[in-house]
Design a protein around this motif. Sequence first.
Motif, PDB file in Angstrom:
ATOM      1  N   VAL A 271      -1.795 -72.820 -20.310  1.00 54.43           N
ATOM      2  CA  VAL A 271      -0.798 -71.748 -20.305  1.00 54.43           C
ATOM      3  C   VAL A 271      -0.123 -71.668 -18.941  1.00 54.43           C
ATOM      4  N   ASN A 272      -0.914 -71.737 -17.880  1.00 50.24           N
ATOM      5  CA  ASN A 272      -0.345 -71.741 -16.530  1.00 50.24           C
ATOM      6  C   ASN A 272       0.611 -72.913 -16.342  1.00 50.24           C
ATOM      7  N   LEU A 273       0.203 -74.081 -16.841  1.00 49.00           N
ATOM      8  CA  LEU A 273       1.031 -75.282 -16.729  1.00 49.00           C
ATOM      9  C   LEU A 273       2.359 -75.089 -17.454  1.00 49.00           C
ATOM     10  N   PHE A 274       2.319 -74.612 -18.697  1.00 48.84           N
ATOM     11  CA  PHE A 274       3.534 -74.452 -19.485  1.00 48.84           C
ATOM     12  C   PHE A 274       4.520 -73.506 -18.791  1.00 48.84           C
ATOM     13  N   ALA A 275       4.011 -72.354 -18.325  1.00 45.90           N
ATOM     14  CA  ALA A 275       4.889 -71.375 -17.679  1.00 45.90           C
ATOM     15  C   ALA A 275       5.437 -71.919 -16.364  1.00 45.90           C
ATOM     16  N   MET A 276       4.584 -72.572 -15.593  1.00 49.30           N
ATOM     17  CA  MET A 276       5.006 -73.134 -14.310  1.00 49.30           C
ATOM     18  C   MET A 276       6.097 -74.179 -14.512  1.00 49.30           C
ATOM     19  N   ALA A 277       5.929 -75.036 -15.516  1.00 52.36           N
ATOM     20  CA  ALA A 277       6.901 -76.103 -15.772  1.00 52.36           C
ATOM     21  C   ALA A 277       8.279 -75.527 -16.082  1.00 52.36           C
ATOM     22  N   VAL A 278       8.325 -74.495 -16.929  1.00 53.00           N
ATOM     23  CA  VAL A 278       9.608 -73.898 -17.308  1.00 53.00           C
ATOM     24  C   VAL A 278      10.292 -73.268 -16.108  1.00 53.00           C
ATOM     25  N   ASN A 279       9.538 -72.493 -15.324  1.00 54.11           N
ATOM     26  CA  ASN A 279      10.216 -71.754 -14.263  1.00 54.11           C
ATOM     27  C   ASN A 279      10.504 -72.588 -13.033  1.00 54.11           C
ATOM     28  N   GLU A 280       9.833 -73.719 -12.878  1.00 56.23           N
ATOM     29  CA  GLU A 280      10.271 -74.660 -11.852  1.00 56.23           C
ATOM     30  C   GLU A 280      11.577 -75.319 -12.278  1.00 56.23           C
ATOM     31  N   GLU A 281      11.715 -75.618 -13.552  1.00 56.01           N
ATOM     32  CA  GLU A 281      12.983 -76.134 -14.055  1.00 56.01           C
ATOM     33  C   GLU A 281      14.093 -75.097 -13.868  1.00 56.01           C
ATOM     34  N   ASN A 282      13.774 -73.839 -14.173  1.00 60.01           N
ATOM     35  CA  ASN A 282      14.769 -72.774 -13.998  1.00 60.01           C
ATOM     36  C   ASN A 282      15.189 -72.665 -12.537  1.00 60.01           C
ATOM     37  N   ALA A 283      14.210 -72.695 -11.626  1.00 62.69           N
ATOM     38  CA  ALA A 283      14.515 -72.577 -10.196  1.00 62.69           C
ATOM     39  C   ALA A 283      15.370 -73.731  -9.706  1.00 62.69           C
ATOM     40  N   ALA A 284      15.250 -74.880 -10.378  1.00 64.26           N
ATOM     41  CA  ALA A 284      16.032 -76.058  -9.997  1.00 64.26           C
ATOM     42  C   ALA A 284      17.390 -76.098 -10.680  1.00 64.26           C
ATOM     43  N   GLY A 285      17.717 -75.064 -11.462  1.00 61.41           N
ATOM     44  CA  GLY A 285      19.013 -75.014 -12.136  1.00 61.41           C
ATOM     45  C   GLY A 285      19.059 -75.791 -13.426  1.00 61.41           C
ATOM     46  N   GLY A 286      17.900 -76.058 -14.028  1.00 64.46           N
ATOM     47  CA  GLY A 286      17.846 -76.829 -15.267  1.00 64.46           C
ATOM     48  C   GLY A 286      18.160 -76.001 -16.494  1.00 64.46           C
ATOM     49  N   ARG A 287      18.137 -76.651 -17.659  1.00 62.96           N
ATOM     50  CA  ARG A 287      18.445 -75.974 -18.920  1.00 62.96           C
ATOM     51  C   ARG A 287      17.218 -75.228 -19.416  1.00 62.96           C
ATOM     52  N   VAL A 288      17.387 -73.934 -19.665  1.00 61.12           N
ATOM     53  CA  VAL A 288      16.301 -73.086 -20.138  1.00 61.12           C
ATOM     54  C   VAL A 288      16.827 -72.180 -21.244  1.00 61.12           C
ATOM     55  N   CYS A 388      10.834 -56.094  -8.202  1.00 59.17           N
ATOM     56  CA  CYS A 388      11.501 -57.394  -8.107  1.00 59.17           C
ATOM     57  C   CYS A 388      11.839 -57.637  -6.641  1.00 59.17           C
ATOM     58  N   ASP A 389      11.148 -58.590  -6.013  1.00 59.20           N
ATOM     59  CA  ASP A 389      11.339 -58.812  -4.583  1.00 59.20           C
ATOM     60  C   ASP A 389      11.316 -60.303  -4.259  1.00 59.20           C
ATOM     61  N   PRO A 390      12.302 -61.053  -4.775  1.00 54.72           N
ATOM     62  CA  PRO A 390      12.325 -62.495  -4.537  1.00 54.72           C
ATOM     63  C   PRO A 390      12.672 -62.826  -3.088  1.00 54.72           C
ATOM     64  N   ILE A 391      11.889 -63.701  -2.490  1.00 54.54           N
ATOM     65  CA  ILE A 391      12.135 -64.093  -1.109  1.00 54.54           C
ATOM     66  C   ILE A 391      13.425 -64.906  -1.026  1.00 54.54           C
ATOM     67  N   ASN A 392      14.295 -64.495  -0.099  1.00 52.11           N
ATOM     68  CA  ASN A 392      15.613 -65.122   0.090  1.00 52.11           C
ATOM     69  C   ASN A 392      16.490 -65.059  -1.158  1.00 52.11           C
ATOM     70  N   GLY A 393      16.150 -64.160  -2.077  1.00 52.73           N
ATOM     71  CA  GLY A 393      16.945 -64.046  -3.292  1.00 52.73           C
ATOM     72  C   GLY A 393      16.774 -65.212  -4.244  1.00 52.73           C
ATOM     73  N   LEU A 394      15.762 -66.053  -4.006  1.00 51.75           N
ATOM     74  CA  LEU A 394      15.528 -67.219  -4.857  1.00 51.75           C
ATOM     75  C   LEU A 394      14.530 -66.873  -5.953  1.00 51.75           C
ATOM     76  N   VAL A 395      14.718 -67.412  -7.146  1.00 51.06           N
ATOM     77  CA  VAL A 395      13.800 -67.150  -8.259  1.00 51.06           C
ATOM     78  C   VAL A 395      12.637 -68.137  -8.147  1.00 51.06           C
ATOM     79  N   GLN A 396      11.888 -68.000  -7.044  1.00 52.45           N
ATOM     80  CA  GLN A 396      10.795 -68.932  -6.761  1.00 52.45           C
ATOM     81  C   GLN A 396       9.508 -68.200  -6.395  1.00 52.45           C
ATOM     82  N   VAL A 397       9.542 -67.438  -5.313  1.00 46.84           N
ATOM     83  CA  VAL A 397       8.374 -66.688  -4.868  1.00 46.84           C
ATOM     84  C   VAL A 397       8.721 -65.202  -4.896  1.00 46.84           C
ATOM     85  N   PRO A 398       7.958 -64.395  -5.662  1.00 48.65           N
ATOM     86  CA  PRO A 398       6.776 -64.709  -6.465  1.00 48.65           C
ATOM     87  C   PRO A 398       7.075 -65.035  -7.919  1.00 48.65           C
TER      88      PRO A 398
END
Length: 466
Positions: A271-288, A388-398
């Motif tokens: 489950v962690n893997l599936f969620a991580m894979a999707v949101n890393e793609e999202n953070a990279a500007g991929g299709r979601v 909602c407190d994304p560092i540098n406004g990026l959808v990465q951390v947290p």
Amino acid sequence: MSHSMFDLFKVGVGPSSSHTVGPMLACARFSQFAIQALSLDAIHRVSVDLYGSLALTGKGHATDVACVMGLMGEMPATIESDDIETMTKMVKNGGELPFAGSHYVPFSWDADLVFHYDQVLPAHPNGMTVSVYDKKDKCLARKTYFSVGGGFVVEEGETDALASDFAPPYPFKSAAELLEQCDKTGMTISELMFTNEIAQAQYTDPSATRDTVNQGLDHIWQVMRECIDRGIQQGGVLPGGLNIKRRAKGMYDAIHDKQAHGLPTDSNDWVNLFAMAVNEENAAGGRVVTAPTNGAAGVIPAVLAYYDKFVSPNNPEGIRTFLATSAAIGSLYKTNASISAAEVGCQGEIGVACSMAAAGLAAAMGGTNAQIENAAEIGMEHNLGLTCDPINGLVQVPCIERNTMGAVKAINATRLALGGDGEHHVSLDSVIKTMHETGLDMMSKYKETSQGGLATNVIPINVVAC
């Protein structure tokens, strides 16, 4: 107001539904308006002004890039994410933009995309204005839009992004009304949603059938599955300057290494893997798929993939039941609260996705309507107050890890609900109302800006996030 399943689940690109998908859609709508209402030959310049959260976290969310793509006539559902970087360089280096896809006008990335960091439009934190000018710099037309979460866009003066004369056969505005409709008809929540969805499809296309809806949901699951697969294969560092390493590929390799050596793996690892894979793609500007937002796009696919791998493999009807039920719950939040982190904090994104996923999984596992409503209530109750407190406004951390937590919580919420008989003390409607009130009371610096909470303590306020 009836929300279609495909309003809650939309194909788009990362990293944000409210800050990327919404602004792209708004600018594309404006370009279509210009084609119909103006003479393109008279247009010499176009500009976009961004306010509130769109300004404060816009660069981290690629809002500027999204606006330019929209001005060029590109749409979130159809744009090729691999082409965005090339098109961006073309505009930046060439100093001109193909407005509406064909009419070239001079364009300065710095001068024609204006970030108003200290101004907020009164109607919503995510406000933007698009303007076009003639050769004498006279304004020919100007429109103001609000990106209200989940890729929904409202033009100033509109009361709803999805205003329509369509009246569903079984309307509901609350969980109590939804359960009452189901009790009267003997339908499950997913069956009621399918009945409404088919009627809505036939409103615009009389030839639409159940298969039409099924095909749409199957496509949503296919895009989710492909996003997981892509995310698992990619390594390297995410864009944006934080130098965050992709972790999904390493997690996948570690799971298979365990299996190769006969060591046990836990379903939570997957489950962690599936969620991580999707949101890393999202953070990279991929299709979601916005589900219901991009920032929370990994929760529902992760829980669906868990269902597909561990509960009922290769069961398309189960997947459709899951998605239809999730959409019903999502529509309640969209109607009665918000799915915009700029408006109510991350409880409106991860919290809503968790609630939707819990309900969907409970339905796919054969839960009663009362158990499904209980699962949705548990899923949100334990996300109340999430900022909602994304560092540098990026959808990465947290944000990326937060999707893994939301997915695991959803599965546990389902287990708790299915272990009971559906009776519980707090109703879903009460939790939705509480979430909305909590969001309204939350200080603005905890609602998707670059200046609050975790972001402040990692990056001081006086450091410009860009």
